[in-house]
Design an enzyme around this catalytic site. Sequence first.
Site, PDB file in Angstrom:
ATOM      1  CB  CYS A 143      -2.683   4.352  -5.727  1.00  0.00           C
ATOM      2  SG  CYS A 143      -3.776   2.957  -6.094  1.00  0.00           S
ATOM      3  CG  HIS A 145      -6.445   4.525  -2.031  1.00  0.00           C
ATOM      4  ND1 HIS A 145      -5.272   5.190  -1.728  1.00  0.00           N
ATOM      5  CD2 HIS A 145      -6.084   3.537  -2.902  1.00  0.00           C
ATOM      6  CE1 HIS A 145      -4.266   4.633  -2.378  1.00  0.00           C
ATOM      7  NE2 HIS A 145      -4.730   3.623  -3.098  1.00  0.00           N
ATOM      8  CD  GLU A 200      -4.416   8.273  -0.145  1.00  0.00           C
ATOM      9  OE1 GLU A 200      -3.667   8.821   0.688  1.00  0.00           O
ATOM     10  OE2 GLU A 200      -4.935   7.147   0.038  1.00  0.00           O
TER      11      GLU A 200
END
Length: 200
Positions: free
Chosen positions: A143, A167, A81
């Site tokens: 998350c 992820h 991310e």
Amino acid sequence: MMKTLLLTGFEPFLHFKKNPTMEIIKELDGQVIGGWQIAGRIMEVDFHKSGDQVIGYYEKVKPDAVISLGLAGGRTHITPERIAINCNDGEKDNSGFAPAGEKIADDGPDGIFSTLPISDMVQYLHEQDYPASISNSAGTYLCNHVMYRMLHHLQKEGRNIPSGFIHIPASHDMAVESRRLPSWSQADLTAAIRLCIEAL
């Protein structure tokens, strides 16, 4: 001198009966990968607990880097991310609480960028023939919450260490229950995270 990596995963959540991040943590905890001693920890899927948990683990382990892992059911790639946003929203967590768009930190910026070498990670995964891409949205669920809380804590400490979130897709045993869910073998998921750690 050996460096320490705090590696976190989550328990199962929502309609998922398993979470492949738990299996990765169990397997890699205590191992040495690319010069990093792995300290694996599991977190609850709970907006009122998980952020404090990751910071508590950080303060106990005193790591030189932090990577948190999360399941993104439906994704086909390993996706580091790029940014966490200052917003809690989404479906109910495991305690039954559903946030409604409130800020994670009243004193925090709208967004905080990952300090992991995410481009290097993706390139290294490609070199080993693993599908990977940078994600520009960690969502607004747990998350994103954990990624934001950890990065914000480091900002307030003035400590510049690699920290961020990756992820992963579902595992094959999860896809057995849903024919529309893309999946990887658990072995490939774990191997891909090993490569991400080596890229640090």
